[in-house]
Enzyme design. Structure first.
Site: not given
Ligand code: PHE
Ligand code: ZN
Length: 876
Positions: A266-268, A301-302, A305, A324
């Site tokens: 996933a992505m924050e 987690h997201e 962030h 992270e």
């Molecule tokens: N930053 C995202 C995380 O929560 C991970 C991620 C990195 C997603 C690169 C997509 C591309 O850890």
């Molecule tokens: Zn992360």
């Protein structure tokens, strides 16, 4: 040939940008054959900088026009290359407008703007924004984004971006638009856009200051019943971050979108998190308990962030662990608070020891804060995430909860709205505690897993007990010699009655943290009347390999009596390792080996002990994984390890049949609830069933079939399915697999399970079976989840077949990697991990693995991602 060195980015070369972006206004026109992106930036030259050349990043963009303050730029004012656009003689302050055309429909890399089933979506971290428009694509350029999206209204009724919706309306030709504004300055890697026809599930959360935040989850209509759990987990996360860190959410709306094609979990993105469907969608009849816990952790987690990553971001990608490592530590503590602290710790440590330790001992080993990289996508690793979280945990241990919280408050306060470094983080912790953390910072710069050897001496006459510690760290790529680390070792001394000695060297505490800072150090504990058993590295207080020569008797004692739950489990693991290693050596010599009766007896009493936490019993019943045994071995004999483990499982199933069945029967019911207690009951009965499958007699067969047929949740159904597959009864396994398929073929998340339970089973899926799964109509080579659930699972979990001595599976994996590299290099590179571990195996396998790496190395147009991994793996 390009100079290899030219492709490497070094931390030491960091320079701040020579231009700043005051604000950016993006406009997207989305069509069925592509998208037009208009990027209007207010650009200002940095006062300290001399250069008037602006170098923007950009890849695979079709440039339509460049203008400054409304005037089109002549093509002699700028230069377009494969990697960017540079403009000379920039004014000190201007409006720069760049129009590009991109092709999301053809984007199979899943970076930048792409299509996943029917929706448009984005993924910009780490360097995907440069595939959308020309920009200073680096995390230390923060600005305010305004985003206008225009698209066909019937195909894409939902138009989303970061921040708040400020305008929307109808346009000619059945089109419509929406304008979003994000008031918080952010780097472009946090930019997101989604356009689709989606179901939206709404809720609200009232923050600690009384503001009402709208929560919205967007999913494809077919998934409309799978949003409840994530929404609930989100609200719990928001509350927890307020209570534990004092962090409140800042925008009026928080959105999550589920997409099927996604490279990571996933992505924050600010205010608009984008999730891999498998990490957010859930409902009881299709989601296993393991998935529920994963979803809870990833949603948290997201969300976390938003502060650790978004409000305070990273100066450069070398600082990745700043966000992270810290955020993994935060989500682990959240999960510990929601479920069981000890079980969560056991799971995290097991992952660290098998996978992160292996990474740290392999050719891609790197420090938590790397010093260089060729491709940053290769550094989203267990080291940056999990070891990074351990480093933050050690700070928490060294400072104590209260000072740690003071330190995090100072860090968030001081760097709010800024791009920071791991040094900044440690500096805040140092400042609030007055503790000199300069030596501690070696955890960020030195790679490799430290070892700590401990020995003890008891002087009955003087009543002293002395512990001697010695630390070392093996050489890793580019780091021959290591300086001593600061290693917090929590310890206690157990008496014969299981009580704990007061520790004279630690003010009489019964459990204390010893800080090992020298290469060798000793502590003398006084007033110890009888020889105690040391309980060391309690709670796994540092990410090291600690070695103390315990006898079987001492381990049995610790397993039964240690007040530290983690160490009780760890003693059980050490005990099992002693047993398994003995069997491995006998197997190697062609002999016949057995588990000791002391060990079997200890396991028997655990199964029968109804006062223990059920989830903990499950953990204690599971033998160390083959992957862990391989990691620990000098030269791993995969066949002997798998054979030994199978023998041991078979013996446990046989010797403990009665107890396992009784435990299975005791732990029925709890079909539906999602509480920790109910999940633990389901977990325990399925652990018993899994163990019983190693001796698949009639009783097992009937229990297993009955469970499959009567299952009222996915944990039980898939538990029975995988036990049947593991039992080696092919006909029955085929039958259940077919029934399972018929029942769930419409559900993508369940189909991933269906693929992975068979691909992981060495008694069921050989290479031919894997190849046939790849021909299955529900398989999709370009979907990362499907690819992982077959090829990834096979190469990482089905060890007996993957490591067949004819090398066929190695060649197969290399084929897939080579084929994928032109389409999705990030995933191709990650799939190559098992090949990089060649040093672990015997010379025959080493040669086979290396020859596949060499084959990949010879591929034309090899991606940077894969180039870095194979080049580093083939050195030496
Ligand atoms: N930053 C995202 C995380 O929560 C991970 C991620 C990195 C997603 C690169 C997509 C591309 O850890
Ligand atoms: Zn992360």
């Amino acid at each position: 040939m390009k100079d290899a060195a030219a492709n490497i980015t070094y931390l030491k070369d960091y320079q701040k940008p020579n231009f700043l972006v005051e604000s950016i206004s993006l406009s997207f026109k989305l069509f069925e054959d592509g998208a037009e992106v208009t990027n209007l930036m207010h650009v200002v030259k940095d006062l300290d900088s001399e250069s008037t050349e602006l170098a923007l990043d950009g890849e695979e963009l079709e440039l339509r026009s460049v203008s400054i303050d409304g005037a089109l730029l002549n093509s002699d004012r700028y230069l377009v290359t494969e990697s960017g656009l540079s403009i000379s003689d920039m004014p000190a302050d201007c409006q720069l407008e760049i129009v590009t055309w991109i092709k999301p429909q053809e984007n199979k890399r899943l970076e930048g703007l792409y299509k996943s089933s029917t929706m448009f979506c984005t993924q910009c971290e780490a360097e995907g924004f440069r595939r959308i428009t020309y920009y200073l694509d680096r995390p230390d350029v923060l600005t305010i984004f305004t985003t206008r999206i225009e698209a066909d209204k019937s195909l894409y009724p939902n138009l989303l971006s970061n921040g708040n919706l400020i305008e929307s309306g109808e346009l000619d030709g059945g089109r419509h638009f929406a304008v979003w504004n994000d008031p918080f300055p952010k780097p472009c890697y946090l930019f997101a856009l989604v356009a689709g026809n989606l179901h939206c599930q709404k809720d609200t959360f009232t923050t600690m200051s009384g503001r009402e935040v709208r929560l919205e989850i967007f999913v494809e209509h077919k998934n409309s019943t799978k949003c409840d759990y994530a929404l609930d987990a989100l609200k719990r996360s928001m509350k927890w971050d307020e209570e534990v860190y004092g962090r409140e959410y800042d925008l009026d709306i928080f959105m999550i979108v589920a997409v099927d094609d996604f490279n990571m979990g996933a992505m924050e993105n600010k205010g608009l998190n984008i999730f891999n469907s498998s990490c957010v969608l859930a409902k009881p009849d299709t989601t296993t308990d393991a998935s529920y816990q994963r979803i809870e952790a990833i949603v948290a987690h997201e969300y976390f962030h938003n502060w650790s990553g978004n409000r305070v971001t990273c100066r450069d990608w070398f600082q990745l662990s700043l966000k992270e490592g810290f955020t993994v530590f935060r989500d682990a503590e959240f999960s510990a608070d929601m479920n069981s602290r000890v079980v969560k710790r056991v799971e995290d440590v097991a992952l660290l020891r098998t996978a992160q330790f292996a990474e740290d001992a392999g050719p891609m080993s790197h420090p938590v804060r790397p010093a260089s990289y060729m491709e940053i996508s290769n550094f989203y690793t267990l080291t940056v995430y999990e070891k990074g979280a351990e480093v933050v945990r050690m700070l928490h241990t060294l400072l104590g909860a209260e000072l740690f919280r003071k330190g995090s408050d100072l860090y968030f306060d001081r760097h709010d709205g800024q791009a920071a470094t791991t040094d900044d983080f440690v500096a805040a912790m140092q400042e609030v505690s007055g503790k000199d953390l300069s030596q501690f910072k070696r955890w960020y710069t030195q790679s490799g897993t430290p070892r700590v050897n401990v020995s003890s001496e008891f002087d009955a006459q003087a009543q002293t007990y002395t512990l001697h510690f010695e630390q070392s760290c093996p050489p890793t790529p580019q780091q021959e010699v290591k300086e001593p680390f600061v290693i917090p070792i929590e310890l206690a001394l157990l008496n014969g009655d299981g009580g704990e000695q007061a520790l004279s060297a630690f003010g009489g505490q019964k459990s204390a943290v010893f800080e090992l800072t020298e290469k060798t150090q000793s502590i003398v504990l006084e007033g110890i009347p009888e020889e105690p058993i040391p309980s060391l590295l309690r709670g796994f207080s540092a990410p090291v390999k600690l070695n103390y020569n315990y006898t079987q008797h001492q381990l049995l004692f610790l397993m039964a009596n240690d007040s530290d739950g983690f160490n009780r489990w760890d003693a059980a693991q050490s005990l099992a390792l002693l047993e398994l290693n003995a069997i491995v050596s006998t197997v190697k010599n062609g002999g016949n080996a057995q588990l000791s009766s002391a060990y079997v007896g200890a396991i028997r009493s655990i199964i029968s002990n109804e006062s223990l936490d059920k989830a903990m019993v499950s953990k204690l019943l599971q033998l160390p994984s083959a992957a862990y045994l391989i990691e620990l071995a000098e030269e791993a004999d995969v066949d002997a390890i798998c054979t030994a483990r199978n023998l041991a499982r078979k013996q446990l199933a046989f010797d403990l049949q009665k107890e396992l069945v009784a435990c299975y029967q005791r732990n029925q019911g709890c079909e539906k609830g999602l509480s920790y207690a109910e999940m633990s009951v389901r977990g325990l009965r399925n652990t018993c069933l899994a163990l019983l499958s190693a001796n698949a007699n009639d009783e097992f067969m009937s229990l297993c079939r009955k469970q499959f047929v009567n299952a009222q949740n996915m944990t039980d159904q898939v538990g029975a399915l995988s036990a049947m597959i593991a039992s080696g009864n092919k006909q029955d396994a085929d039958d259940l697999l077919a029934r399972f398929y018929d029942q769930w073929k419409e559900d993508a998340q369940v189909m991933e399970l269906w693929f992975s339970v068979q691909s992981s089973a060495s008694s069921y899926a050989d290479l031919t079976h894997i190849q046939s799964l790849m021909e299955h109509p529900d398989f999709d080579f370009l979907n990362p989840n499907k690819l992982r659930s077959v090829v990834g699972v096979f190469a990482n979990q089905n060890l007996e077949n993957f490591h067949k001595l004819d090398g066929s599976a190695y060649a197969f994996l290399a084929d897939q990697i080579i084929k994928l590299d032109d389409l999705n290099p990030q995933i191709a590179s990650r799939l190559a991990t098992p090949l990089t571990r060649w040093k672990k195996y015997n010379p025959a396998r080493q040669a086979l693995l290396r020859s596949q790496l060499t084959r990949i190395q010879g591929k034309s147009n090899l991606s940077k991602d894969l180039r870095e991994v194979v080049d580093k793996s083939l050195v030496s």
